[in-house]
Design a protein around this motif. Sequence first.
Motif, short mmCIF file in Angstrom:
data_model
loop_
_atom_site.label_atom_id
_atom_site.label_comp_id
_atom_site.label_asym_id
_atom_site.label_seq_id
_atom_site.Cartn_x
_atom_site.Cartn_y
_atom_site.Cartn_z
N VAL A 119 0.85 -1.20 0.00
CA VAL A 119 0.00 0.00 0.00
C VAL A 119 0.88 1.26 0.00
O VAL A 119 0.58 2.24 -0.68
CB VAL A 119 -0.96 0.00 1.20
CG1 VAL A 119 -1.68 1.34 1.32
CG2 VAL A 119 -1.98 -1.12 1.06
N TYR A 178 2.05 1.38 -3.79
CA TYR A 178 1.06 1.47 -4.88
C TYR A 178 -0.24 2.14 -4.46
O TYR A 178 -1.12 2.32 -5.29
CB TYR A 178 0.77 0.07 -5.42
CG TYR A 178 1.92 -0.51 -6.21
CD1 TYR A 178 2.12 -0.14 -7.54
CD2 TYR A 178 2.82 -1.38 -5.63
CE1 TYR A 178 3.17 -0.64 -8.26
CE2 TYR A 178 3.88 -1.89 -6.34
CZ TYR A 178 4.05 -1.51 -7.66
OH TYR A 178 5.10 -2.02 -8.37
N GLY A 179 -0.37 2.46 -3.18
CA GLY A 179 -1.61 3.10 -2.72
C GLY A 179 -2.71 2.08 -2.46
O GLY A 179 -2.52 0.88 -2.66
N TYR A 217 -5.07 1.39 -4.08
CA TYR A 217 -5.48 0.73 -5.32
C TYR A 217 -5.04 -0.73 -5.35
O TYR A 217 -5.66 -1.57 -5.99
CB TYR A 217 -4.87 1.47 -6.51
CG TYR A 217 -5.53 1.10 -7.80
CD1 TYR A 217 -6.61 1.82 -8.27
CD2 TYR A 217 -5.09 0.00 -8.53
CE1 TYR A 217 -7.24 1.47 -9.44
CE2 TYR A 217 -5.72 -0.35 -9.71
CZ TYR A 217 -6.78 0.38 -10.15
OH TYR A 217 -7.41 0.03 -11.30
#
Lengths: 158, 179
Positions: A73, A76-77, A79
């Motif tokens: 996370v 890449y967040g 998402y």
Amino acid sequence: MTAVAVFPVFAAQVTEDPVERQVLDIAKDLRCTVCQNQPVSESNADLARDMRAIIREQVQAGKSRDEIVKYFVDRYGDYVLMKPPKRGPGMIVWMGPLALIFVVGVSGFVFLRRRLRPSLPPAPPLSEEDAERVRAARKAGKADKKDKKDKKHKKDKT
Amino acid sequence: MKKYIVPLAVFAAIGGLLMYALYLSMTGGYSPRDIPSPLIGKSLPAFTLPTVADPNRKLSREDLLGRAYMLNVWASWCVACRQEHPYLNELTGRKAVTIIGLNYKDKREDALQWLNGLGNPYEMSVADQDGRFGIDLGVYGVPETFLIDKQGVIRYKQIGPITPEVWEQKLAPMMKKLS
């Protein structure tokens, strides 16, 4: 005659390694960022393979599931999560259906109550004159029915 | 007539929203494939990687502090990189920007062949052969380009090739502010 040998491959044979099972369990909740609608556990993309390798390393290093998920996370967040997080904008996705059910339920309840509410006052008692007319009509109706029944009987016999 | 107003308004609102998204995706303002990077505003992850030109020479984040530059992720196997490459050559040719290359999951011979054949717009390229630094950067589709400021902070991420429009409209104004 040709003999066809069948060698069944059981899922248990593929994932019998407990680390591998743990890796796949974590990887199935992470989105493959190249293929986007596939979890990392199912994708053959190069990046997904690299991500599985990283998960495996971290599992072997004793990192917890949450720590490993956070690792991805951070890079890449949100998402990268297959399920949106239950906070921030992700709440819309989780609460939306519940809110919809609530709104539809409440408006349905209100609608039905409005329809079922008795809108006419109860009928006033019959006057003696009217009661007499009703009795007369009922008597006539019975006689009429009897008459019809008799006719039907006759028809059946012929 | 009056009872159609609400459904019509809802339909118009949804339709308008879809049209707007369609318009944005056709003009390049929006792509459902773009993943917003959580790294914007954070400092570039630490790395120490060999350069493509000389594998014995290592480059790290600290070596690049003090100036603003573009970190361009590329690979010889990447088709869209081929598309943006001439424009990168042009940008370096007119000294518009400093470009550092990150050669992502590539073989050294292939990378060298690419640079010799197509020109080298990079001040230098570092090789990330196992793709670990790429994952630290959240790279998922090459080419990607990061704008890094003097303090080594990531200020912007461009996903997909740098076209003249992307450069003029987005990257050039931001680079001007950073340097």
